[in-house]
Design an enzyme around this catalytic site. Structure first.
Site, PDB file in Angstrom:
ATOM      1  N   ARG A 247     -34.999 -30.764  -4.805  1.00  7.11           N
ATOM      2  CA  ARG A 247     -33.693 -31.184  -4.319  1.00  7.11           C
ATOM      3  C   ARG A 247     -32.676 -30.112  -4.696  1.00  7.11           C
ATOM      4  O   ARG A 247     -32.698 -29.579  -5.817  1.00  7.11           O
ATOM      5  CB  ARG A 247     -33.273 -32.519  -4.941  1.00  7.11           C
ATOM      6  CG  ARG A 247     -33.949 -33.737  -4.345  1.00  7.11           C
ATOM      7  CD  ARG A 247     -33.554 -33.979  -2.893  1.00  7.11           C
ATOM      8  NE  ARG A 247     -34.142 -35.193  -2.337  1.00  7.11           N
ATOM      9  CZ  ARG A 247     -35.310 -35.253  -1.704  1.00  7.11           C
ATOM     10  NH1 ARG A 247     -36.036 -34.164  -1.518  1.00  7.11           N
ATOM     11  NH2 ARG A 247     -35.747 -36.404  -1.211  1.00  7.11           N
ATOM     12  N   GLU A 276     -26.535 -29.957   2.602  1.00  4.79           N
ATOM     13  CA  GLU A 276     -27.439 -29.816   3.752  1.00  4.79           C
ATOM     14  C   GLU A 276     -26.807 -30.511   4.945  1.00  4.79           C
ATOM     15  O   GLU A 276     -26.330 -31.639   4.778  1.00  4.79           O
ATOM     16  CB  GLU A 276     -28.803 -30.412   3.431  1.00  4.79           C
ATOM     17  CG  GLU A 276     -29.497 -29.655   2.307  1.00  4.79           C
ATOM     18  CD  GLU A 276     -30.876 -30.219   1.956  1.00  4.79           C
ATOM     19  OE1 GLU A 276     -31.355 -31.147   2.624  1.00  4.79           O
ATOM     20  OE2 GLU A 276     -31.466 -29.717   0.981  1.00  4.79           O
ATOM     21  N   HIS A 295     -35.105 -27.414   4.559  1.00  4.98           N
ATOM     22  CA  HIS A 295     -35.687 -28.658   4.012  1.00  4.98           C
ATOM     23  C   HIS A 295     -36.890 -29.119   4.850  1.00  4.98           C
ATOM     24  O   HIS A 295     -36.878 -30.203   5.432  1.00  4.98           O
ATOM     25  CB  HIS A 295     -34.611 -29.761   3.914  1.00  4.98           C
ATOM     26  CG  HIS A 295     -34.972 -30.828   2.915  1.00  4.98           C
ATOM     27  ND1 HIS A 295     -34.039 -31.534   2.193  1.00  4.98           N
ATOM     28  CD2 HIS A 295     -36.179 -31.305   2.512  1.00  4.98           C
ATOM     29  CE1 HIS A 295     -34.640 -32.408   1.405  1.00  4.98           C
ATOM     30  NE2 HIS A 295     -35.952 -32.284   1.579  1.00  4.98           N
TER      31      HIS A 295
HETATM   32  C1  GLV Z   1     -38.455 -34.843   1.136  1.00  2.36           C
HETATM   33  O1  GLV Z   1     -37.652 -34.101   0.665  1.00  2.36           O
HETATM   34  C2  GLV Z   1     -38.958 -35.970   0.445  1.00  2.36           C
HETATM   35  O2  GLV Z   1     -38.428 -36.349  -0.616  1.00  2.36           O
HETATM   36  O3  GLV Z   1     -39.931 -36.558   0.930  1.00  2.36           O
END
Ligand code: GLV
Length: 338
Positions: A247, A276, A295
């Site tokens: 994250r 983001e 991401h």
């Molecule tokens: C993606 O970032 C997730 O947490 O699955």
């Protein structure tokens, strides 16, 4: 675009906050009355609030929706929120637990795919892929060059894993194939998780000082927010490569930029950001010693289908009074009265 599928009667009512892979929608349509709100973009907050007010037994959300007390209070009969992600920092867990709302996530199904991306970023950053492509594109490639674009070897290097959960362990397995030594740090030593790969426990500062590649695999919590700043990058080797697929807010992005710009560390591979989508004027995008991706850790066809299916199963279970397969707040679980 919104759509309603499924029949009426005593079937549970489930809201899906935005379009997810059809594999999940098919499961929901078979066993619930289900509405998909919005399309490929996340719904606006007001749209989400007004949809919650329609009353649902279950919600399937994605990590772009902030599920907080206000949203939960808008839907008093709600039993479950199934997040289509392994991370659930977008959900106020305490508020949900206080209200007896079950929260579920999608662990396991995305482990290997996310580790694949972290590995790819590690190799791409270590071998200067962005700089190499820029060099070629600018017409600077005049000859085979004995000293240009020299990167860091991955094979035989020391990998430092911040977090030895499922994805951290998948990284450790990959490291064996590259003859790497593996160090890890976590809240406490995890001898069972480390046994398979022979990963050695270190404190975070020791790991940062010893590792050639540092890869982050921890959830975002109050304790891990901004875990990496100027001080931590300063502890790393000038040849070190930093990778984050967990994250964004775990890293002080300004500090990462300074560390890369000033060559405090060698390179980075980053899939997650403080904000983001990443604004186009983000200074990191101007550097050639960082590779940035939007991401996409779990973004493979098979994995996203599996995530959608698991989120659907979690929602259907919770909405029908059955314990969801991947419940993250067991304190909210009460066996329904028979
Ligand atoms: C993606 O970032 C997730 O947490 O699955």
């Amino acid at each position: 675009m919104s759509s309603t599928t499924g029949g009426a009667g005593r079937r549970p009512r489930i809201l899906v906050t935005r379009r997810i892979p059809q594999a999940g929608l098919d499961l929901l349509a078979a066993d619930s009355t289900c509405r998909v709100l919005g399309g490929s973009l996340p719904p606006a907050r007001e749209q989400l609030l007004s949809a919650f007010r329609e009353g649902w037994d279950g919600i399937v959300a994605t990590l772009t929706e902030r599920v907080d007390a206000e949203l939960l209070d808008a839907c008093p009969g709600l039993r479950v929120v199934a997040n289509m992600a392994v991370g659930f920092d977008n959900i106020d867990l305490a508020a949900a637990t206080d209200r007896g709302v079950l929260i579920a996530n999608t662990p396991g199904v995305l482990t290997e795919t996310t580790a694949d991306l972290a590995w790819l970023l590690m190799m791409a950053a270590g071998r200067q892929l962005v700089a190499a492509q820029g060099y070629l594109g600018r017409g600077e490639w005049k000859t085979w060059e004995p000293q240009a674009l020299l990167g860091q070897d991955i094979h035989g290097a020391t990998l430092g894993l911040v977090g030895l959960g499922r994805i951290g362990q998948a990284m450790a397995r990959r490291a064996r194939g590259f003859g790497m030594r593996v160090l890890y740090t976590d809240e406490a030593p995890r001898p069972e998780a480390a046994a398979e790969s022979g990963a050695e426990y270190r404190s975070l500062p020791d790991l940062l000082r010893e590792a050639d590649f540092v890869s982050v695999h921890i959830p975002l919590t109050r304790d891990t927010s901004r875990l990496f700043g100027d001080r931590e990058f300063g502890m790393m080797k000038p040849t070190a490569v930093f990778v984050n697929t967990s994250r964004g807010p775990i890293v002080d992005q300004g500090a990462l930029y300074r560390a890369l710009r000033d060559k405090v560390i060698f390179a980075a591979g980053i899939d997650v950001f403080e904000t983001e989508p990443l604004p186009l004027d983000e200074p990191l995008l101007k550097l050639e010693n960082v590779i940035c991706t939007p991401h996409i850790g779990s973004a493979s066809v098979v994995t996203r289908n599996e995530m959608a299916r698991l989120a659907a199963r979690n929602a259907l279970a919770g909405a029908s009074g059955v314990r969801p397969p991947s419940l993250v707040n067991p304190a909210a679980w009460r066996t329904p009265a028979t």
